[in-house]
Scaffold this motif. Structure first.
Motif, mmCIF file in Angstrom:
data_model
loop_
_atom_site.group_PDB
_atom_site.id
_atom_site.type_symbol
_atom_site.label_atom_id
_atom_site.label_comp_id
_atom_site.label_asym_id
_atom_site.label_seq_id
_atom_site.Cartn_x
_atom_site.Cartn_y
_atom_site.Cartn_z
ATOM 1 N N GLU A 12 14.509 17.327 -20.146
ATOM 2 C CA GLU A 12 15.571 16.312 -20.143
ATOM 3 C C GLU A 12 15.618 15.562 -18.820
ATOM 4 O O GLU A 12 15.829 14.350 -18.786
ATOM 5 C CB GLU A 12 16.933 16.957 -20.410
ATOM 6 C CG GLU A 12 17.118 17.499 -21.809
ATOM 7 C CD GLU A 12 18.512 18.050 -22.008
ATOM 8 O OE1 GLU A 12 19.481 17.243 -22.013
ATOM 9 O OE2 GLU A 12 18.660 19.279 -22.144
ATOM 10 N N SER A 13 15.432 16.292 -17.721
ATOM 11 C CA SER A 13 15.487 15.650 -16.409
ATOM 12 C C SER A 13 14.107 15.166 -15.949
ATOM 13 O O SER A 13 13.991 14.166 -15.241
ATOM 14 C CB SER A 13 16.068 16.607 -15.360
ATOM 15 O OG SER A 13 15.413 17.863 -15.403
ATOM 16 N N GLY A 14 13.039 15.846 -16.376
ATOM 17 C CA GLY A 14 11.692 15.495 -15.913
ATOM 18 C C GLY A 14 11.041 14.380 -16.701
ATOM 19 O O GLY A 14 10.166 13.681 -16.174
ATOM 20 N N GLY A 15 11.446 14.211 -17.967
ATOM 21 C CA GLY A 15 10.881 13.142 -18.766
ATOM 22 C C GLY A 15 9.484 13.445 -19.282
ATOM 23 O O GLY A 15 8.906 14.503 -19.002
ATOM 24 N N PRO A 16 8.886 12.502 -20.011
ATOM 25 C CA PRO A 16 7.598 12.758 -20.686
ATOM 26 C C PRO A 16 6.377 12.750 -19.773
ATOM 27 O O PRO A 16 5.310 13.219 -20.178
ATOM 28 C CB PRO A 16 7.524 11.609 -21.703
ATOM 29 C CG PRO A 16 8.341 10.510 -21.098
ATOM 30 C CD PRO A 16 9.454 11.184 -20.365
ATOM 31 N N SER A 17 6.519 12.210 -18.565
ATOM 32 C CA SER A 17 5.325 12.045 -17.722
ATOM 33 C C SER A 17 5.146 13.144 -16.680
ATOM 34 O O SER A 17 4.061 13.267 -16.091
ATOM 35 C CB SER A 17 5.370 10.683 -17.017
ATOM 36 O OG SER A 17 5.368 9.637 -17.963
ATOM 37 N N PHE A 56 20.697 21.408 -15.188
ATOM 38 C CA PHE A 56 20.061 20.102 -15.323
ATOM 39 C C PHE A 56 18.854 19.978 -14.402
ATOM 40 O O PHE A 56 17.768 19.651 -14.833
ATOM 41 C CB PHE A 56 21.079 18.992 -15.021
ATOM 42 C CG PHE A 56 20.526 17.606 -15.125
ATOM 43 C CD1 PHE A 56 20.002 17.131 -16.319
ATOM 44 C CD2 PHE A 56 20.531 16.760 -14.026
ATOM 45 C CE1 PHE A 56 19.488 15.846 -16.417
ATOM 46 C CE2 PHE A 56 20.032 15.468 -14.113
ATOM 47 C CZ PHE A 56 19.505 15.009 -15.319
ATOM 48 N N GLY A 57 19.023 20.232 -13.127
ATOM 49 C CA GLY A 57 17.917 20.111 -12.178
ATOM 50 C C GLY A 57 17.943 18.809 -11.415
ATOM 51 O O GLY A 57 17.036 17.985 -11.513
ATOM 52 N N TYR A 109 9.049 22.369 -8.954
ATOM 53 C CA TYR A 109 10.353 22.957 -9.256
ATOM 54 C C TYR A 109 10.194 23.943 -10.417
ATOM 55 O O TYR A 109 10.610 23.685 -11.554
ATOM 56 C CB TYR A 109 11.327 21.839 -9.637
ATOM 57 C CG TYR A 109 12.782 22.198 -9.461
ATOM 58 C CD1 TYR A 109 13.332 22.373 -8.198
ATOM 59 C CD2 TYR A 109 13.617 22.337 -10.561
ATOM 60 C CE1 TYR A 109 14.670 22.683 -8.038
ATOM 61 C CE2 TYR A 109 14.963 22.646 -10.415
ATOM 62 C CZ TYR A 109 15.487 22.824 -9.152
ATOM 63 O OH TYR A 109 16.820 23.126 -8.987
ATOM 64 N N PRO A 110 9.623 25.123 -10.130
ATOM 65 C CA PRO A 110 9.346 26.091 -11.201
ATOM 66 C C PRO A 110 10.533 27.024 -11.482
ATOM 67 O O PRO A 110 10.364 28.243 -11.624
ATOM 68 C CB PRO A 110 8.160 26.866 -10.633
ATOM 69 C CG PRO A 110 8.436 26.885 -9.158
ATOM 70 C CD PRO A 110 9.097 25.579 -8.829
ATOM 71 N N SER A 111 11.724 26.467 -11.568
ATOM 72 C CA SER A 111 12.935 27.270 -11.753
ATOM 73 C C SER A 111 12.919 27.957 -13.122
ATOM 74 O O SER A 111 12.390 27.424 -14.100
ATOM 75 C CB SER A 111 14.168 26.374 -11.637
ATOM 76 O OG SER A 111 15.349 27.119 -11.818
#
Length: 629
Positions: A308-313, A284-285, A277-279
């Motif tokens: 925020e939506s993808g998180g740390p991992s 938000f996504g 998802y390279p928007s």
């Protein structure tokens, strides 16, 4: 709690804003105790009607004109309907709220998804930017609370629209339950066959438009040689992607899909090897959390709202660097343990966006407005005086349940009225001997704890529309009137008496205790002396005064006799001529001049009994005079 929703996109948008609208209503219905959901829709739709939950109902424009011009209705004229429906809070789900909510004392919330048209104006036409700016600025300025779907959107609200930071609450989005379910081997096989899916593939979901940047994925898989599935509607930008695919002979490498049912889409997410998802920019996504709930590892853009939506991992890239993206894709394709680690950690992270958490956060926003409204609410005392009102007492107590305080002064009823009142612990009952109407009402007024008072007779009823109008009036801290007349609709049994002198019948019913008093000179048909201006409410009070001929006759005779006592105390003498002419005039005035004949037999009866009341006054005055002479 009754919540109204701008539901245009709930019914007429199959993707982003529509999904958000449907999810909000679904999860609030499932996880909160909100009583009623009113979905304001511009026109009927064949889509998503099966998704209306049991406590929800759909409201359309309520007359032919606004049905024809429903887009204009939605901008502001819907507010009258919202007010009449008794909505506690109105929620604009897609960045818009109708005009006049604040002036009608209707609390409102608006969800702002993004301000991309301001932060990245190159993706929007000049006129679209102007229109969006006007709509969003109005909503932000007038809403009591603003829901930003990400911290990035909150920053943009403050930066571009100068929004009041104290009004903004960040409430993240959830997504459909479809992405959280497990599917059978049979269902999965059917989806693979239906869409001809390869064994391993890169997935992207979203409208094929420039800012979502799917061409970077196409370039990346050209380098890596992996299969790509693109799912979404197509804008002009899609032609650019297709041309690139043809020029680079990638037709067998890229699959285009659109209008995929949600459960099929959920299975496609679960089968994907990697979700990309390279928007360039988002609010938000949502596709990112759909992938995380599906336990599919995510590669997305660095910065903006994406962490925020993808998180740390999740893995992050420069969205315009297709080489970096290609390397990240190959890294995940070649390392199953890393894929599994990222998928599991992502699935753990995304639980913060589960339905229960989102519902709690939304409900907290609503509840904060309810608490604030309650704290700042101008309170209302309802008052009644009663004697033998067993026919009406239960209904009128229920009818006045919206008042903050209900006080009934009873004149030692003998028909069970008192026993009914005592069944209602929230009703304050005072028993006091009856002297006259003015004396009893003046005493009742003294008992009111609140300044705004609604004084009712037991045979009167407040309609829902009138109730909302009362609430609106008293909530105006600086009401321009000290007292309000209510026009009354006379009910002859269960039918409306439209003429017979009742067309203009009105009485003071709502007033400020500190600015009124009952005139001691009148003991029946008491007069309220108002220190200040007077107004009239638009909606009518229902007056169930006529139950039967004998009952109404008794009232008229009693009022006539009490009027005679009042006049005798002022020194008025009996007149034989007046005792003949005045009742006659009363009858002719009501039946002829006030169009009682148009009410037929009912008009004849009422005109006769009103004249009888006048006659009883003169008869009683004659008796009083004979006793004192």
């Amino acid at each position: 709690m009754r919540i109204g929703f701008d539901a245009k996109r709930y019914f007429h948008n199959a993707t982003g804003l529509g999904n958000y609208s449907r999810d909000v209503v679904r999860i609030l219905h499932k996880y909160t105790n909100i009583d009623d959901f009113i979905l304001y829709n511009t026109k009927p739709s064949k889509q998503h009607n099966d998704k209306i939950p049991p406590r929800a109902s759909v409201a359309y424009p309520n007359n032919w004109f606004w049905k024809k011009f429903s887009s204009i209705w939605r901008l502001g004229f819907v507010t009258k309907q919202i007010k009449n429906d008794g909505i506690d809070i109105f929620h604009g789900l897609s960045g818009e709220t109708p005009a006049y909510l604040r002036s009608n004392n209707i609390r409102s919330v608006v969800t702002i998804h993004d301000l991309i048209f301001l932060s990245h104006p190159q993706y929007y036409s000049f006129f679209d930017r102007i229109i969006y700016k006007m709509k969003f600025q109005h909503a932000v300025n007038n809403a009591d609370k603003i829901i930003a779907i990400s911290e990035q959107t909150k920053k943009d609200l403050i930066k571009y629209l100068k929004a009041d930071e104290q009004k903004i609450e960040v409430v993240y989005q959830g997504c459909s339950d479809a992405y959280k379910k497990e599917y059978s081997i049979e269902q999965t096989a059917q989806v693979v066959k239906k869409y001809r899916l390869p064994q391993d593939y890169v997935l992207n979901v979203g409208t094929l438009q420039e800012r979502k940047n799917a061409l970077t994925i196409v370039k990346a898989v050209k380098e890596s040689g992996h299969q790509l599935v693109l799912i979404g509607g197509e804008k002009k930008y899609a032609k650019k992607i297709r041309n690139y695919i043809v020029e680079n002979q990638m037709e067998q490498q890229v699959i285009f899909l659109k209008n995929v049912p949600v459960e099929d889409l959920a299975i496609i997410y679960k089968l994907a090897t990697v979700f990309c998802y390279p928007s360039i920019c988002e609010g938000f996504g949502i596709p990112i959390i759909e992938a995380l709930f599906s336990k599919t590892p995510v590669i997305t853009s660095r910065g903006n709202c994406f962490p925020e939506s993808g998180g740390p991992s999740s893995l992050y890239i420069n969205p315009i660097d297709h080489i970096d993206l290609s390397n990240k894709i190959s890294l995940l394709f070649n390392d199953s343990e890393l894929r599994s680690k990222i998928a599991n950690e992502g699935h753990h992270f995304v639980q913060k966006f589960n339905d229960q958490n989102v519902a709690n956060a939304l409900f907290e926003v609503y509840n904060s407005l309810q608490i604030k409204s309650s704290e700042s609410k101008v309170k209302l005392t309802a008052l009644m005086i009663t004697y033998n009102e067993i026919e009406h007492i239960e209904a009128v107590i229920q009818n006045l349940s919206f008042a903050d305080e209900l006080i009934i002064v009873d004149s030692f009823s003998t028909d069970g009225t008192v026993e009914v009142i005592k069944k209602h612990p929230n009703v304050k009952l005072i028993q006091r001997a009856f002297k006259n109407f003015t004396d009893q009402k003046a005493f009742a007024l003294e008992q009111a704890s609140n300044d705004w008072v609604l004084f009712m007779d037991a045979d009167e009823r407040i309609t829902p529309s009138l109730e909302q109008e009362i609430k609106a009036v008293i909530s105006e801290g600086n009401s321009k009137f000290a007292a309000y007349y209510f026009y009354r609709r006379f009910m002859f049994k269960d039918q409306i008496l439209r003429f017979s002198g009742w067309q203009t019948d009105k009485n003071y019913r709502l007033f400020q205790k500190s600015k009124v008093q009952f005139s001691p000179e009148r003991i029946v048909h008491e007069t309220l002396v108002v220190n200040g201006g007077s107004g009239a409410l638009k909606n009518k009070l229902l007056h169930y005064s006529y139950k039967s001929f004998d009952d109404y006759k008794g009232k008229m005779v009693k009022y006539g006799q009490m009027k005679a006592i009042e006049e005798a105390e002022k020194g008025k003498k009996f007149s034989l001529v007046a005792s003949i002419l005045r009742p006659t005039y009363k009858f002719l005035n009501h039946f002829i001049l006030r169009l009682g004949f148009l009410d037929g037999k009912k008009g004849l009866i009422i005109s006769y009994l009103n004249a009888l009341g006048v006659k009883s006054r003169f008869d009683e005055l004659k008796k009083i005079q004979s006793k004192t002479s």
